[in-house]
Design a protein around this motif. Structure first.
Motif, PDB file in Angstrom:
ATOM      1  N   UNK A  11       3.259  -7.447   2.340  1.00 60.21           N
ATOM      2  CA  UNK A  11       2.226  -8.459   2.117  1.00 60.21           C
ATOM      3  C   UNK A  11       1.595  -8.886   3.434  1.00 60.21           C
ATOM      4  N   UNK A  12       2.415  -8.947   4.496  1.00 61.29           N
ATOM      5  CA  UNK A  12       1.908  -9.380   5.802  1.00 61.29           C
ATOM      6  C   UNK A  12       0.874  -8.416   6.360  1.00 61.29           C
ATOM      7  N   UNK A  13       0.998  -7.127   6.026  1.00 58.38           N
ATOM      8  CA  UNK A  13       0.038  -6.149   6.540  1.00 58.38           C
ATOM      9  C   UNK A  13      -0.973  -5.731   5.479  1.00 58.38           C
ATOM     10  N   UNK A  14      -1.000  -6.447   4.356  1.00 62.62           N
ATOM     11  CA  UNK A  14      -2.027  -6.212   3.351  1.00 62.62           C
ATOM     12  C   UNK A  14      -1.850  -4.951   2.549  1.00 62.62           C
ATOM     13  N   UNK A  15      -0.589  -4.566   2.277  1.00 60.60           N
ATOM     14  CA  UNK A  15      -0.328  -3.385   1.463  1.00 60.60           C
ATOM     15  C   UNK A  15       0.312  -3.798   0.156  1.00 60.60           C
ATOM     16  N   UNK A  16      -0.047  -3.114  -0.907  1.00 62.19           N
ATOM     17  CA  UNK A  16       0.519  -3.391  -2.227  1.00 62.19           C
ATOM     18  C   UNK A  16       0.760  -2.074  -2.949  1.00 62.19           C
ATOM     19  N   UNK A  17       1.606  -2.100  -3.947  1.00 61.59           N
ATOM     20  CA  UNK A  17       1.912  -0.884  -4.706  1.00 61.59           C
ATOM     21  C   UNK A  17       0.661  -0.385  -5.424  1.00 61.59           C
ATOM     22  N   UNK A  18       0.416   0.905  -5.338  1.00 58.95           N
ATOM     23  CA  UNK A  18      -0.763   1.499  -5.959  1.00 58.95           C
ATOM     24  C   UNK A  18      -0.623   1.511  -7.477  1.00 58.95           C
ATOM     25  N   UNK A  19      -1.755   1.437  -8.162  1.00 59.20           N
ATOM     26  CA  UNK A  19      -1.747   1.539  -9.616  1.00 59.20           C
ATOM     27  C   UNK A  19      -1.188   2.902 -10.021  1.00 59.20           C
ATOM     28  N   UNK A  20      -0.389   2.900 -11.061  1.00 57.01           N
ATOM     29  CA  UNK A  20       0.211   4.136 -11.530  1.00 57.01           C
ATOM     30  C   UNK A  20       1.527   4.483 -10.870  1.00 57.01           C
ATOM     31  N   UNK A  21       1.947   3.693  -9.870  1.00 53.20           N
ATOM     32  CA  UNK A  21       3.250   3.888  -9.220  1.00 53.20           C
ATOM     33  C   UNK A  21       4.177   2.794  -9.732  1.00 53.20           C
ATOM     34  N   UNK A  22       5.249   3.182 -10.392  1.00 58.04           N
ATOM     35  CA  UNK A  22       6.105   2.216 -11.059  1.00 58.04           C
ATOM     36  C   UNK A  22       7.463   2.032 -10.385  1.00 58.04           C
ATOM     37  N   UNK A  23       7.831   2.945  -9.482  1.00 59.98           N
ATOM     38  CA  UNK A  23       9.113   2.800  -8.813  1.00 59.98           C
ATOM     39  C   UNK A  23       9.033   1.657  -7.801  1.00 59.98           C
TER      40      UNK A  23
END
Length: 209
Positions: free
Chosen positions: A114-126
């Protein structure tokens, strides 16, 4: 991973060495998130390395890819990482560090992402502490596509991220992948991962000292 905010560094600002590091992390991420298809195996068949441990591992992977059957590699990947119920290996930081999934290592990782502005991509569930996702993040940090200065893991930035989220367990994972009963093509991936993690561990320790 998807970029959620603008980054402070342009991709072209990474040094040649860091660009090479990013390429290795990207290769590991792609091979560990899904099995290579026939086209990818054809590209891997062209790999050649020098006479270092990492270079020899690249050469061995190239030779294995040249002989590999895509369907057989797909079945191997399924047995190793998915399985019926579960695969032979669970490539998650939480599992290696606590014996359970979705534990504190995952929560700490999500804070840094969150600190570097990254989030899990759509379609990635792991969960995000999957080894492939962590390699993908390291590739972005090494290339300058993600801002290491924004990391919530101390002044060491990228080295601090590695120390928190990969160094404590990635070597063990690649050792397990090498020894797994179902590992044939993927033992060559394990050799690259083990050699590269050893190099990265030494470099991260130097950066932190």
């Amino acid at each position: 991973m998807t970029q959620a905010t603008a980054v402070a560094l342009a991709p072209g600002l990474a040094s040649e060495e860091d660009q090479q590091r990013a390429q290795i992390y990207t290769l590991l991420a792609r091979l560990l998130v899904a099995p290579p298809d026939g086209d990818a195996l054809g590209q891997l068949a062209g790999l050649e390395g020098d006479d270092t441990a990492l270079g020899r591992a690249f050469t061995a992977l190239g030779r294995a890819a040249a002989k590999a059957d895509a369907k057989a590699v797909e079945r191997e990947y399924f047995a190793l990482f998915i399985g019926v119920g579960r695969g032979e290996l669970l490539p998650f930081a939480s599992f290696y560090l606590t014996g359970f999934l979705n534990e504190r290592p995952l929560a700490e990782l999500r804070g840094d992402l969150a600190a570097i502005g990254l989030a899990r991509a759509e379609g990635r569930f792991e969960p995000e502490d999957h080894i492939a996702t962590l390699c993908e993040v390291m590739a972005q940090l090494a290339s300058g596509e993600a801002d290491a200065a924004a990391l919530g893991c101390g002044a060491q930035g990228e080295a601090g991220f590695f120390a928190r989220h990969l160094e404590p367990w990635a070597g063990m994972f690649f050792d397990d992948l090498d020894r797994a009963s179902g590992s044939d093509f993927y033992r060559h991936v394990a050799a690259i991962g083990a050699a590269f993690m050893a190099i990265e561990t030494r470099a991260a320790k130097m950066a932190r000292d």
